[in-house]
Design a protein around this motif. Structure first.
Motif, PDB file in Angstrom:
ATOM      1  N   LYS A  26      81.439  70.992  48.580  1.00 15.58           N
ATOM      2  CA  LYS A  26      80.490  71.472  49.576  1.00 15.58           C
ATOM      3  C   LYS A  26      79.709  70.336  50.240  1.00 15.58           C
ATOM      4  O   LYS A  26      78.841  70.580  51.078  1.00 15.58           O
ATOM      5  CB  LYS A  26      79.513  72.462  48.931  1.00 15.58           C
ATOM      6  CG  LYS A  26      80.182  73.741  48.434  1.00 15.58           C
ATOM      7  CD  LYS A  26      79.143  74.693  47.844  1.00 15.58           C
ATOM      8  CE  LYS A  26      79.789  75.975  47.358  1.00 15.58           C
ATOM      9  NZ  LYS A  26      78.773  76.916  46.765  1.00 15.58           N
ATOM     10  N   GLY A  27      80.020  69.115  49.843  1.00 15.25           N
ATOM     11  CA  GLY A  27      79.356  67.972  50.444  1.00 15.25           C
ATOM     12  C   GLY A  27      78.023  67.627  49.824  1.00 15.25           C
ATOM     13  O   GLY A  27      77.247  66.862  50.419  1.00 15.25           O
ATOM     14  N   ASN A  28      77.741  68.144  48.630  1.00 18.82           N
ATOM     15  CA  ASN A  28      76.486  67.851  47.947  1.00 18.82           C
ATOM     16  C   ASN A  28      76.693  66.775  46.878  1.00 18.82           C
ATOM     17  O   ASN A  28      77.751  66.717  46.247  1.00 18.82           O
ATOM     18  CB  ASN A  28      75.941  69.119  47.272  1.00 18.82           C
ATOM     19  CG  ASN A  28      75.670  70.222  48.271  1.00 18.82           C
ATOM     20  OD1 ASN A  28      75.084  69.989  49.329  1.00 18.82           O
ATOM     21  ND2 ASN A  28      76.105  71.435  47.947  1.00 18.82           N
ATOM     22  N   TYR A  29      75.693  65.951  46.685  1.00 14.03           N
ATOM     23  CA  TYR A  29      75.793  64.939  45.632  1.00 14.03           C
ATOM     24  C   TYR A  29      75.939  65.623  44.278  1.00 14.03           C
ATOM     25  O   TYR A  29      75.179  66.526  43.932  1.00 14.03           O
ATOM     26  CB  TYR A  29      74.561  64.042  45.627  1.00 14.03           C
ATOM     27  CG  TYR A  29      74.506  63.090  46.797  1.00 14.03           C
ATOM     28  CD1 TYR A  29      75.376  62.003  46.885  1.00 14.03           C
ATOM     29  CD2 TYR A  29      73.578  63.274  47.817  1.00 14.03           C
ATOM     30  CE1 TYR A  29      75.330  61.127  47.966  1.00 14.03           C
ATOM     31  CE2 TYR A  29      73.522  62.398  48.900  1.00 14.03           C
ATOM     32  CZ  TYR A  29      74.404  61.327  48.966  1.00 14.03           C
ATOM     33  OH  TYR A  29      74.355  60.468  50.035  1.00 14.03           O
ATOM     34  N   ASP A  30      76.919  65.168  43.506  1.00 13.48           N
ATOM     35  CA  ASP A  30      77.199  65.737  42.189  1.00 13.48           C
ATOM     36  C   ASP A  30      76.951  64.667  41.128  1.00 13.48           C
ATOM     37  O   ASP A  30      77.734  63.718  40.988  1.00 13.48           O
ATOM     38  CB  ASP A  30      78.644  66.225  42.141  1.00 13.48           C
ATOM     39  CG  ASP A  30      79.007  66.842  40.796  1.00 13.48           C
ATOM     40  OD1 ASP A  30      78.087  67.055  39.959  1.00 13.48           O
ATOM     41  OD2 ASP A  30      80.205  67.100  40.570  1.00 13.48           O
ATOM     42  N   GLU A  31      75.877  64.820  40.381  1.00 14.53           N
ATOM     43  CA  GLU A  31      75.530  63.838  39.357  1.00 14.53           C
ATOM     44  C   GLU A  31      76.088  64.195  37.977  1.00 14.53           C
ATOM     45  O   GLU A  31      75.899  63.436  37.022  1.00 14.53           O
ATOM     46  CB  GLU A  31      74.006  63.703  39.266  1.00 14.53           C
ATOM     47  CG  GLU A  31      73.348  63.193  40.547  1.00 14.53           C
ATOM     48  CD  GLU A  31      71.832  63.108  40.448  1.00 14.53           C
ATOM     49  OE1 GLU A  31      71.244  62.260  41.144  1.00 14.53           O
ATOM     50  OE2 GLU A  31      71.243  63.896  39.676  1.00 14.53           O
ATOM     51  N   SER A  32      76.800  65.328  37.880  1.00 14.98           N
ATOM     52  CA  SER A  32      77.237  65.811  36.570  1.00 14.98           C
ATOM     53  C   SER A  32      78.219  64.890  35.845  1.00 14.98           C
ATOM     54  O   SER A  32      78.237  64.888  34.600  1.00 14.98           O
ATOM     55  CB  SER A  32      77.841  67.213  36.693  1.00 14.98           C
ATOM     56  OG  SER A  32      78.995  67.200  37.528  1.00 14.98           O
ATOM     57  N   PRO A  33      79.057  64.089  36.532  1.00 16.80           N
ATOM     58  CA  PRO A  33      79.949  63.196  35.778  1.00 16.80           C
ATOM     59  C   PRO A  33      79.238  62.058  35.055  1.00 16.80           C
ATOM     60  O   PRO A  33      79.835  61.388  34.215  1.00 16.80           O
ATOM     61  CB  PRO A  33      80.891  62.629  36.858  1.00 16.80           C
ATOM     62  CG  PRO A  33      80.856  63.630  37.960  1.00 16.80           C
ATOM     63  CD  PRO A  33      79.438  64.131  37.965  1.00 16.80           C
ATOM     64  N   VAL A  34      77.970  61.820  35.365  1.00 21.66           N
ATOM     65  CA  VAL A  34      77.239  60.721  34.747  1.00 21.66           C
ATOM     66  C   VAL A  34      76.861  61.092  33.315  1.00 21.66           C
ATOM     67  O   VAL A  34      76.302  62.167  33.070  1.00 21.66           O
ATOM     68  CB  VAL A  34      75.977  60.365  35.552  1.00 21.66           C
ATOM     69  CG1 VAL A  34      75.139  59.327  34.805  1.00 21.66           C
ATOM     70  CG2 VAL A  34      76.348  59.859  36.934  1.00 21.66           C
ATOM     71  N   LYS A  35      77.132  60.198  32.393  1.00 23.83           N
ATOM     72  CA  LYS A  35      76.741  60.412  31.005  1.00 23.83           C
ATOM     73  C   LYS A  35      75.384  59.763  30.752  1.00 23.83           C
ATOM     74  O   LYS A  35      75.218  58.564  30.968  1.00 23.83           O
ATOM     75  CB  LYS A  35      77.775  59.826  30.056  1.00 23.83           C
ATOM     76  CG  LYS A  35      77.420  60.009  28.583  1.00 23.83           C
ATOM     77  CD  LYS A  35      78.454  59.371  27.660  1.00 23.83           C
ATOM     78  CE  LYS A  35      78.042  59.544  26.203  1.00 23.83           C
ATOM     79  NZ  LYS A  35      79.020  58.917  25.271  1.00 23.83           N
ATOM     80  N   VAL A  36      74.417  60.551  30.301  1.00 19.14           N
ATOM     81  CA  VAL A  36      73.103  60.017  29.930  1.00 19.14           C
ATOM     82  C   VAL A  36      73.175  59.587  28.472  1.00 19.14           C
ATOM     83  O   VAL A  36      73.405  60.400  27.571  1.00 19.14           O
ATOM     84  CB  VAL A  36      71.992  61.061  30.141  1.00 19.14           C
ATOM     85  CG1 VAL A  36      70.648  60.515  29.656  1.00 19.14           C
ATOM     86  CG2 VAL A  36      71.910  61.459  31.611  1.00 19.14           C
ATOM     87  N   GLU A  37      73.006  58.308  28.227  1.00 16.12           N
ATOM     88  CA  GLU A  37      73.170  57.748  26.892  1.00 16.12           C
ATOM     89  C   GLU A  37      71.863  57.787  26.096  1.00 16.12           C
ATOM     90  O   GLU A  37      70.765  57.865  26.656  1.00 16.12           O
ATOM     91  CB  GLU A  37      73.642  56.293  26.986  1.00 16.12           C
ATOM     92  CG  GLU A  37      74.970  56.109  27.685  1.00 16.12           C
ATOM     93  CD  GLU A  37      75.396  54.653  27.681  1.00 16.12           C
ATOM     94  OE1 GLU A  37      76.356  54.339  26.950  1.00 16.12           O
ATOM     95  OE2 GLU A  37      74.771  53.838  28.383  1.00 16.12           O
TER      96      GLU A  37
END
Length: 468
Positions: free
Chosen positions: A424-435
């Motif tokens: 949909k053209g929105n920034y997707d931060e879900s692939p980032v792993k928070v350590e």
């Protein structure tokens, strides 16, 4: 006759005091400097103006107001100023008719006073030539105010690099740099997993939020920049994060913190500039809160920074509430400057200012932004300074602020936003792993890898600066 008129004028106030304590009016005189306990005076203000003043016993213990009965004025604001200013105290209004006693805050001005000073500064630079003369005056004075003129010799030690990790589209490694003998600054470098040619790099200084650079929003921001094709270096403030292996938390409130942080950023730029993949034409910096103040100062100091984005920090009437922002006399340079003038020293380099409606940046679009546009206009570059104002939001580096930064980096540094957007053209931060925070430590979970030459304690730091 004059004494009679003065007495008649004082009668309403004296009567109010008499109602509280009938003996008080006659017990005070010029021999005792009309002195009254501060607590008593605050209660008199409450009674007269029908307000509540919150204070602790410690704040008022042993403190007296000289000529107390003479300091009352017709309005509450004037009375607060008259009574509290000599004691280096003030009040902040918490809600209607409720105030809280606080120490005098040198760094927080009335909005009108901040705007007036900025207007005076603007009137002194009516054209590009006068503005550039102003910058030539300010920059060396800033270095001198920070005790960085000349810069101390750079240690010859190599960077300490640890814990290389491969993530989804990016890598991370932790790095410590020795910036003076035994003094280290720590951070984490985020890179794209695949690098072709020269790429941008963004310095990401920590702000005054809990969990320091280990916060989720900080990790996400840096990882997203790497996934878009740039590098991001996240680093600790002084006596913050891993710096606490060398110093105590209270050392962060020492004025020298501002100097150490500035020197640290200069050494980080030295390191990043030497990396073969760094594009020197695309070096930026973006921090929030105290990291935003640091962002403004570093951009004024170092022309190697080609893009700047202070977040929830910039204002003409707020100079930074921590000594790491305003502890050294940088704002005395050039016979007086302020944060917005320092931010203007970035011109004509691209600048994004993110402000919100619930902190000291709330009025930024109303006045300060016009000043920046004017200075950038001297270079025909008014479009290169932008403001994203979020009136319903508060003091954080949340998604809306990160989105503004991503958009600006795509626009100005040609990062590939499409790599991190959904269908949909929105920034997707879900692939980032928070350590976990421990994964970002350079010197181990318990500081077991701290170098043997590391100085310990603020006293040792001061000695290093004495012999620089």
């Amino acid at each position: 006759m004059r004494k009679v008129v003065r007495l008649l004028h004082m009668m309403p106030m004296l009567f109010a005091i008499w109602l509280l304590n009938p003996a008080a009016v006659f017990a005070q005189n010029s021999d005792t400097e009309y002195a009254e306990p501060l607590a008593s005076v605050l209660h008199q203000i409450e009674d007269r103006f029908k307000v509540k003043i919150k204070f602790t016993e410690e704040q008022v213990k042993g403190r007296y107001v000289k000529y107390a009965s003479w300091r009352f004025r017709e309005t509450l604001a004037e009375t607060f100023t008259s009574v509290l200013t000599p004691l280096d105290l003030k009040v902040n209004q918490e809600k209607e008719s409720v105030y809280k006693l606080k120490p005098y805050e040198y760094f927080r001005w009335n909005v009108a006073d901040g705007w007036a000073k900025l207007d005076r500064l603007a009137s002194a630079v009516p054209d590009k030539a006068s503005w550039e003369d102003r910058c030539k005056l300010l920059r060396p004075q800033l270095f001198a105010a920070l005790q960085l003129s000349p810069l101390p010799p750079k240690p010859k030690s190599k960077p300490i690099i640890s814990n290389h990790r491969v993530m989804d589209g990016y890598t991370i490694e932790n790095i410590a740099l020795e910036i003076m003998p035994g003094l280290y600054i720590n951070g984490s470098l985020y890179r794209p997993q695949k690098i072709k040619g020269k790429i941008p790099v963004i310095l990401s200084p920590d702000g005054h939020w809990e969990q320091q650079r280990y916060r989720a929003d900080c990790q996400i921001r840096c990882a997203m920049i790497a996934r878009m094709g740039g590098m991001a270096f996240s680093y600790d403030l002084f006596a913050w994060g891993e710096s606490l292996l060398q110093f105590k938390e209270e050392d962060h409130r020492k004025s020298l913190a501002q100097t150490v942080q500035a020197l640290g950023a200069i050494r980080i730029l030295d390191y990043l500039e030497a990396l073969p993949e760094t594009d020197p034409a695309r070096v930026g910096i973006s921090g929030g809160s105290g990291g935003g103040s640091h962002t403004v100062l570093m951009t004024a100091l170092d022309d190697r920074i080609r893009l700047t984005a202070p977040v929830v920090s910039l204002s003409s009437y707020f100079y930074g509430g921590c000594p790491c922002e305003s502890g050294m006399p940088v704002y005395s340079c050039g016979r007086g400057t302020n944060p917005v003038e320092l931010a203007a020293m970035a011109a004509p380099r691209p600048q994004l200012v993110v402000s919100d409606g619930k902190d000291w940046t709330a009025q930024f679009p109303e006045h300060d932004f016009a000043y920046l546009k004017k200075i950038y206009g001297y270079y025909g570059a008014a479009a290169k300074v932008q403001n994203v104002h979020l009136p319903a939001e508060g003091h954080d580096f949340g998604f809306s602020k990160r989105k503004a930064l991503y958009d600006f980096l795509v626009q100005q540094f040609a990062l590939n936003g499409a790599k991190v957007k959904d269908v949909k053209g929105n920034y997707d931060e879900s692939p980032v792993k928070v350590e976990e925070a421990s994964q970002l430590y350079v010197f181990g979970e318990h500081g077991e890898h701290l170098p043997a030459n590391a100085i310990k304690g603020f006293d040792e730091l001061e000695k290093v600066f004495t012999v620089k």
